[in-house]
Structures are given as structure tokens and as C-alpha cells.
Motif scaffolding. Sequence first.
Motif, PDB file in Angstrom:
ATOM      1  N   THR A 107       0.425  31.670  60.287  1.00  0.00           N
ATOM      2  CA  THR A 107      -1.032  31.853  60.352  1.00  0.00           C
ATOM      3  C   THR A 107      -1.720  30.056  59.624  1.00  0.00           C
ATOM      4  OG1 THR A 107      -2.492  32.021  57.908  1.00  0.00           O
ATOM      5  CG2 THR A 107      -0.899  33.673  59.800  1.00  0.00           C
ATOM      6  N   ARG A 160     -13.116  34.717  62.822  1.00  0.00           N
ATOM      7  CA  ARG A 160     -12.063  33.273  61.739  1.00  0.00           C
ATOM      8  C   ARG A 160     -11.831  35.403  61.143  1.00  0.00           C
ATOM      9  NH1 ARG A 160     -13.458  30.266  56.808  1.00  0.00           N
ATOM     10  NH2 ARG A 160     -11.641  30.710  55.697  1.00  0.00           N
ATOM     11  N   TYR A 169     -11.179  25.700  53.105  1.00  0.00           N
ATOM     12  CA  TYR A 169     -12.038  26.027  53.697  1.00  0.00           C
ATOM     13  C   TYR A 169     -13.030  26.791  53.330  1.00  0.00           C
ATOM     14  CZ  TYR A 169      -7.913  28.589  52.448  1.00  0.00           C
ATOM     15  OH  TYR A 169      -6.808  28.569  51.729  1.00  0.00           O
ATOM     16  N   GLU A 217      -3.231  39.546  47.957  1.00  0.00           N
ATOM     17  CA  GLU A 217      -2.672  40.001  49.148  1.00  0.00           C
ATOM     18  C   GLU A 217      -1.429  40.880  48.908  1.00  0.00           C
ATOM     19  OE1 GLU A 217      -3.078  37.559  49.700  1.00  0.00           O
ATOM     20  OE2 GLU A 217      -0.907  36.588  50.639  1.00  0.00           O
ATOM     21  N   ARG A 233      -1.687  37.149  59.712  1.00  0.00           N
ATOM     22  CA  ARG A 233      -0.412  38.163  60.183  1.00  0.00           C
ATOM     23  C   ARG A 233      -0.076  39.452  60.227  1.00  0.00           C
ATOM     24  NH1 ARG A 233       0.974  36.312  53.857  1.00  0.00           N
ATOM     25  NH2 ARG A 233       0.512  33.950  53.212  1.00  0.00           N
ATOM     26  N   GLY A 266       3.166  33.538  50.059  1.00  0.00           N
ATOM     27  CA  GLY A 266       3.427  33.128  51.657  1.00  0.00           C
ATOM     28  C   GLY A 266       4.462  32.909  51.941  1.00  0.00           C
ATOM     29  N   ASP A 285       3.752  30.100  55.326  1.00  0.00           N
ATOM     30  CA  ASP A 285       2.375  28.566  55.010  1.00  0.00           C
ATOM     31  C   ASP A 285       2.499  27.490  56.706  1.00  0.00           C
ATOM     32  OD1 ASP A 285       1.293  30.413  53.603  1.00  0.00           O
ATOM     33  OD2 ASP A 285       1.015  28.630  52.135  1.00  0.00           O
ATOM     34  N   SER A 286       1.356  26.554  56.717  1.00  0.00           N
ATOM     35  CA  SER A 286       1.499  26.115  57.283  1.00  0.00           C
ATOM     36  C   SER A 286       1.497  24.989  57.323  1.00  0.00           C
ATOM     37  CB  SER A 286       0.093  26.128  58.875  1.00  0.00           C
ATOM     38  OG  SER A 286      -1.172  26.124  57.854  1.00  0.00           O
ATOM     39  N   HIS A 287       2.242  24.434  56.234  1.00  0.00           N
ATOM     40  CA  HIS A 287       2.440  23.192  55.345  1.00  0.00           C
ATOM     41  C   HIS A 287       3.466  23.489  54.966  1.00  0.00           C
ATOM     42  CE1 HIS A 287      -1.040  24.690  53.579  1.00  0.00           C
ATOM     43  NE2 HIS A 287       0.082  25.040  52.480  1.00  0.00           N
ATOM     44  N   TRP A 339      -8.758  34.903  52.006  1.00  0.00           N
ATOM     45  CA  TRP A 339      -7.128  34.467  51.199  1.00  0.00           C
ATOM     46  C   TRP A 339      -7.335  35.674  49.835  1.00  0.00           C
ATOM     47  CZ3 TRP A 339      -6.653  32.820  46.418  1.00  0.00           C
ATOM     48  CH2 TRP A 339      -5.890  31.864  46.247  1.00  0.00           C
ATOM     49  N   GLY A 340      -5.823  36.003  49.047  1.00  0.00           N
ATOM     50  CA  GLY A 340      -6.110  36.399  47.783  1.00  0.00           C
ATOM     51  C   GLY A 340      -5.354  38.219  47.569  1.00  0.00           C
ATOM     52  N   ASP A 361      -6.101  30.561  62.776  1.00  0.00           N
ATOM     53  CA  ASP A 361      -7.711  31.863  62.456  1.00  0.00           C
ATOM     54  C   ASP A 361      -8.837  30.805  62.483  1.00  0.00           C
ATOM     55  OD1 ASP A 361      -8.958  33.611  61.492  1.00  0.00           O
ATOM     56  OD2 ASP A 361      -8.350  33.269  59.605  1.00  0.00           O
ATOM     57  N   ARG A 380      -2.087  22.657  46.608  1.00  0.00           N
ATOM     58  CA  ARG A 380      -3.315  22.058  46.337  1.00  0.00           C
ATOM     59  C   ARG A 380      -4.361  22.118  44.898  1.00  0.00           C
ATOM     60  NH1 ARG A 380      -4.616  22.773  52.797  1.00  0.00           N
ATOM     61  NH2 ARG A 380      -4.174  24.715  52.601  1.00  0.00           N
TER      62      ARG A 380
HETATM   63  O1  LR7 Z   1      -8.839  32.441  56.391  1.00  0.00           O
HETATM   64  C1  LR7 Z   1      -7.393  32.095  56.482  1.00  0.00           C
HETATM   65  N1  LR7 Z   1      -6.725  32.231  57.412  1.00  0.00           N
HETATM   66  C2  LR7 Z   1      -5.667  31.362  57.196  1.00  0.00           C
HETATM   67  O2  LR7 Z   1      -4.967  31.625  58.337  1.00  0.00           O
HETATM   68  C3  LR7 Z   1      -7.184  31.162  55.224  1.00  0.00           C
HETATM   69  C4  LR7 Z   1      -5.618  30.669  55.179  1.00  0.00           C
HETATM   70  N2  LR7 Z   1      -4.867  30.651  56.560  1.00  0.00           N
HETATM   71  C5  LR7 Z   1      -3.847  30.351  56.305  1.00  0.00           C
HETATM   72  C6  LR7 Z   1      -3.540  28.482  55.833  1.00  0.00           C
HETATM   73  O3  LR7 Z   1      -3.546  28.183  57.203  1.00  0.00           O
HETATM   74  C7  LR7 Z   1      -2.198  28.815  55.031  1.00  0.00           C
HETATM   75  O4  LR7 Z   1      -1.508  28.470  56.415  1.00  0.00           O
HETATM   76  O5  LR7 Z   1      -3.032  30.610  55.277  1.00  0.00           O
HETATM   77  C8  LR7 Z   1      -2.116  29.714  54.358  1.00  0.00           C
HETATM   78  C9  LR7 Z   1      -2.106  30.543  53.117  1.00  0.00           C
HETATM   79  O6  LR7 Z   1      -3.265  29.703  52.962  1.00  0.00           O
HETATM   80  P1  LR7 Z   1      -3.792  28.170  51.588  1.00  0.00           P
HETATM   81  O7  LR7 Z   1      -1.893  27.497  52.015  1.00  0.00           O
HETATM   82  O8  LR7 Z   1      -4.771  27.884  51.670  1.00  0.00           O
HETATM   83  O9  LR7 Z   1      -3.316  29.435  50.038  1.00  0.00           O
HETATM   84  P2  LR7 Z   1      -2.327  28.879  49.033  1.00  0.00           P
HETATM   85  O10 LR7 Z   1      -1.208  28.125  49.560  1.00  0.00           O
HETATM   86  O11 LR7 Z   1      -2.724  28.556  47.708  1.00  0.00           O
HETATM   87  O12 LR7 Z   1      -1.507  30.637  48.896  1.00  0.00           O
HETATM   88  C10 LR7 Z   1      -0.914  31.519  48.638  1.00  0.00           C
HETATM   89  O13 LR7 Z   1      -1.308  32.965  47.838  1.00  0.00           O
HETATM   90  C11 LR7 Z   1      -1.866  33.322  49.096  1.00  0.00           C
HETATM   91  C12 LR7 Z   1      -2.825  33.970  48.361  1.00  0.00           C
HETATM   92  O14 LR7 Z   1      -3.674  34.967  49.431  1.00  0.00           O
HETATM   93  C13 LR7 Z   1      -1.304  33.569  50.294  1.00  0.00           C
HETATM   94  O15 LR7 Z   1      -0.710  34.199  49.905  1.00  0.00           O
HETATM   95  C14 LR7 Z   1      -0.552  32.102  50.499  1.00  0.00           C
HETATM   96  O16 LR7 Z   1       0.469  32.250  51.848  1.00  0.00           O
HETATM   97  C15 LR7 Z   1       0.192  31.649  49.348  1.00  0.00           C
HETATM   98  N3  LR7 Z   1       0.981  30.492  49.520  1.00  0.00           N
HETATM   99  C16 LR7 Z   1       2.273  30.889  48.932  1.00  0.00           C
HETATM  100  O17 LR7 Z   1       2.741  31.249  48.314  1.00  0.00           O
HETATM  101  C17 LR7 Z   1       3.226  29.068  49.360  1.00  0.00           C
HETATM  102  C18 LR7 Z   1       3.750  28.299  48.075  1.00  0.00           C
HETATM  103  C19 LR7 Z   1       2.341  28.598  46.855  1.00  0.00           C
HETATM  104  C20 LR7 Z   1       2.280  29.080  45.712  1.00  0.00           C
HETATM  105  C21 LR7 Z   1       1.893  29.738  44.674  1.00  0.00           C
END
Ligand code: LR7
Length: 552
Positions: free
Chosen positions: A137, A195, A360, A327, A202, A302, A218-220, A324-325, A170, A355
Motif C-alpha cells: 500500500t 484516503r 504525509y 495495527e 491492506r 510493515g 512497505d512501498s520503499h 498509520w500506527g 491510498d 524515516r
Molecule cells: O495513509 C497512509 N496510507 C498508506 O498507504 C499512510 C501510509 N501508507 C503506506 C506508506 O506509503 C507505506 O508504504 O503505509 C506504509 C507504511 O507507512 P510508512 O512507511 O510511512 O511508516 P513506517 O515505515 O514508519 O511504518 C511502520 O509502522 C507502521 C505502523 O502503522 C506500519 O506497520 C508500517 O508498515 C511499518 N513499517 C515497517 O515495519 C518497516 C520497518 C520499519 C520499522 C520499524
Amino acid sequence: MRRIRANAIAILTVAWILGTFYYLWQDSKPHTSPAAAAAAQTRSRSHGQKAAPGRLEIHRDDRTIPLIVHLLGGFDEKAYLAGKQLKPGDDPYREHAFNLQESDRLGSERAIRDTRHYRCASLNYDTDLPSTSIIITFHNEARSTLLRTIKSVLMRSPPSLIQEIILIDDFSSDPEDCQLLSQIPKVHCLRNGRREGLIRSRVRGANTATASILTFLDSHCEVNTDWLQPMIQRVKEDHTRVVSPIIDVISLDNFAYLAASADLRGGFDWSLHFKWEQIPIEQKMARSDPTQPIRTPVIAGGIFVMDKSWFNHLGQYDTHMDIWGGENFELSFRVWMCGGSLEILPCSRVGHVFRKRHPYDFPEGNALTYIKNTRRAAEVWMDEYKQYYYSARPSAQGKAFGSITDRLTLRRKLNCKPFRWYMENVYPELRVPEQEAVSSVLKQGGSCLETRGIDILGLAECRGIGASRPQSVHGDTCAFYKTKMTEMNRWVFMGFFGSLPLSLQKWKPKGTALQHMVSGLCLDSNAPTGPLVITQCRPQMASQTWEPQVIT
Ligand code: LR7
Ligand code: MN
């Protein structure tokens, strides 16, 4: 004249040397043209498997670099990347919170170091592993990082294991980011009409997946050599396992691919803040084989692989969580408490761009969203332990979190174990704040002091450490943390309000009464059924007479 001739010879010599180097370099570079790839076709493959059509590999050093033939189908990679470029003078960190210029410059595929333990390379996996649907996503992801994620999957996975790659856009600003990518074979694109956040996105992806195993990314990311086989193998052997790789670090500044420690697992503190932590020392000592899975109390969230029927059976995700967060806690508690397990597989490595901020917006605000999501996780899964969450995150009290009836029903239906079981069996290292603090409970007549609701103090029948957990009040180390003025009296609250001045939390004995140091007032139960208050000290009064009762 002689000088000119000498110069010419020098130039020719340099040109010859450079030419030779260029030729050698070309030869060792991964070939991307079909002709060059065909020339490499006769070379052997790892694990002695037959080369699948469309994927060839050459061996260099101890690494295997896949060559991709017609991998991208009709997809015009150059046009895609050129369609969105950083404008000169723009801050390369602004839009994505990583250095976009570096990401764009890297190109869509690169060799990365195989960061696994060397023993991983000699492991064997079943030849009939089931295939998986990859679910990614994204919301306004950079084109270069998104494409690199997809290409790394196609390059570094046995093609037969990739059923499809499902992208869920999204509601990004530019629908073409996703649409164009669906020209790549196996890649499908779903776009949300509004959004939704990563959790509902997911679930939407999982609901359209056709493979029996789900893989979330994740997308990166950039997946590393043989990342997928170990995870699918573990899930194939036991469908209740939910597995993740070791997550390597892709630098947000220069995009260097850096190996993460293999001695870490997922943990958290009582505010439900995720952290990486060392594997407990006893477990570390007992690990004779570095390729073995690592049990983890929670996953980062992720990047993981899960059997699709098990995902559905366990109730997918809590779709009332936004953006986000949280889950990852909800899923982790649920998996452990309802009969599954979580593990990190050291022989699977996936890089992720970590990051420092969210690039966003959160429509309801970042803090409120995190509180809503984690409150839902705590309320549904943490039983009496949720009080520590509220103590660690007092701002969560009173914040809206919607109805959790459905999730509680799910928990009952699945007959899940209590959180106490999780604490004792899965995460005994998580310290319970009260266990150190509680040594006695305050007693008055036949009643004991205990917390009501979240943090209000009252008197109730004495029953030792039970569901309502009486709290200690002990000389000047007592656990009274907060006083609050009412019109006439002062209510006494209890909790772990770490941010309040310690002076507010100090009490001292005054005869059999207990005096609050700052106000000089005494703890009083003058309204037996109401909350405790502090009033003027009259130690001889029964309502101010307290005796400690030791709890064993
Ligand atoms: O509104 C949104 N819609 C999305 O589709 C916000 C985000 N996203 C996507 C976003 O593009 C990305 O692909 O969701 C993914 C996760 O968002 P990130 O990369 O901004 O967040 P993150 O890397 O900090 O996120 C970690 O924690 C999140 C809690 O909700 C999710 O579980 C992410 O999947 C998670 N990432 C990882 O576990 C990768 C390892 C990082 C760590 C620790
Ligand atoms: Mn991420």
C-alpha cells in the motif's frame, strides 16, 4: 615536435588503459540486454534449479545477480521516472522525508550486498513452495522507491513464487503513479476513492489476493537475495506462524544499504511505542545456529508473511484503525493470544528506508490517530494491563476510539488467551511498573484502597492483587501522582504521571494519617462511596486512619 609525440603516446596509453578497464567492467556488470542475457544463460543457477523463463542469473563473487528479460513487459520505465522529477532548487527531503535526489539517481535496480549470515546460503527449501500475493500500500510514494521495491521483488524472487503484486494506491495525488505500474506483468493496481490509511488499504489488498499466502511490504523497500523462500517455508510448515525478515536499513540520506543487527527482536514500552531490543541473554546463549528463527513479542508491522486463511480466520485487521500506527500491536497480540506465533527469520533480509517524520498528513492529526489506534489495541487485548498504557500515556484518557464491540466478539469467538498469558509466556521481559511499587496496600477498617476506572482512588473490599489491583502508598515513596482541585475538596488520583513534578507525588505519615507533602493536607475517605480526597489533617478521625497491609 618531440613533446607533441610524447603527449600523444601518453594520451593513447591512458585511453588504452581506460578502454581495458571499461571492457572488464562491462563484462562483470549485470547485463540487461536480452542478447547479453542470452549469452549468460548457460551459466549455472543457485540451488541447482532449472532456470525459469524470463529470469537468468550470473554468478559474481559469492553473489547471485538476477538478470531480467522482458521483466517489465510494456512498461516504459524511463518515461515513468521522468514523469516526476525533482525541480532544480527544490529541497530533496521535503516531499518524502528522504533524499529524493539520491533515490532518483540510483536507478531502478542495483546490486546490494547479501547481508545474511554465510550459512544461510547453503540452506535448502522445498521445491514445491506455494506462491504468494505481494501487497504494497502507498500514499504519495516517490516513483523511484516504489519502482525499486517492485523490481527488487521481481529480480530476487523465484518467479514461480510470485503470484501477483497488488498495489493499493491510498488516494495519492497522482493516480498515474499506480496506473502506469500495472503495465508491468503480474502487477495490479487498486486505487482508493478516498484516503483510508494503510490498515484498511491492506485489508482491501488481501481481499483481492488470489494466492494462499500473503506478503506485505512497505512501498520503499528492497528485498535481498533469497528473501522469500525462508518465510514461505516456515509458513508452509505451520500456517499459524507469522514471519518477518530482518529489516536492513536503507539510508534516507545516501540510500546506502546497511546490514541490521541479527540479534534484535520487536518490543514495546507501556505507551505502546515500538522498539527494537536485544534478544534476552539466555536465548542468545542458547542460539547455536544463527540461521534459526527468532521468536518476537511483536513485529515492526510493515514486512511480513502470513497464511491468507489464517489472516482471515484471525480477523484480518481492526479496520476502525486509521491512517498509520498501532495495527502491528493489535495483530501481534492477536496472533500470540489466539494460537499463533511471531518470528523473525535471519536468513531473510529486506531493506527499508527508515524515516524521521511522516511525509504525509493525518486528517485527524498524528497524535489523535495514534492514540485512537493504540487505545483500540489496548482496550481489546490488554485486559487489566491496559492501566499501564493509560498511566504511560495519560493523554489517551477520554479520547474517542469508537466502538470495539466487534473486536471483543471476535476475541471471544476465537477463544483467545488473556493478556496475562502473553505477559508470562511471550514477553516476561516487559516490566510491570507496579510490581516494583506494590508492596503494601492501604487499609481502613475492612476496606482497602484501590483505583477505580482509570485513576480515581476509592475504598473497596480488600481482595489482594486482583483485577482491580490495589496500589501501594508507602511512606514518601508512595504512588500518589496527581491531585486535582474540586470546589471544596481535592480529589486524589493515582497513576504513573511521569511528567508531573515528583513533589506532587510525595506523602509522609502523620501518626496513622497520611499527609500530602506539598499541600500539607491529609488523605481522607470522608465520602465512603465517592473518590478519596485530601482535606485538613485530623489524624484521630477514622476517615483519615490508614494502616498498611502487606501483599504477598
Ligand atoms: O495513509 C497512509 N496510507 C498508506 O498507504 C499512510 C501510509 N501508507 C503506506 C506508506 O506509503 C507505506 O508504504 O503505509 C506504509 C507504511 O507507512 P510508512 O512507511 O510511512 O511508516 P513506517 O515505515 O514508519 O511504518 C511502520 O509502522 C507502521 C505502523 O502503522 C506500519 O506497520 C508500517 O508498515 C511499518 N513499517 C515497517 O515495519 C518497516 C520497518 C520499519 C520499522 C520499524
Ligand atoms: Mn516505511
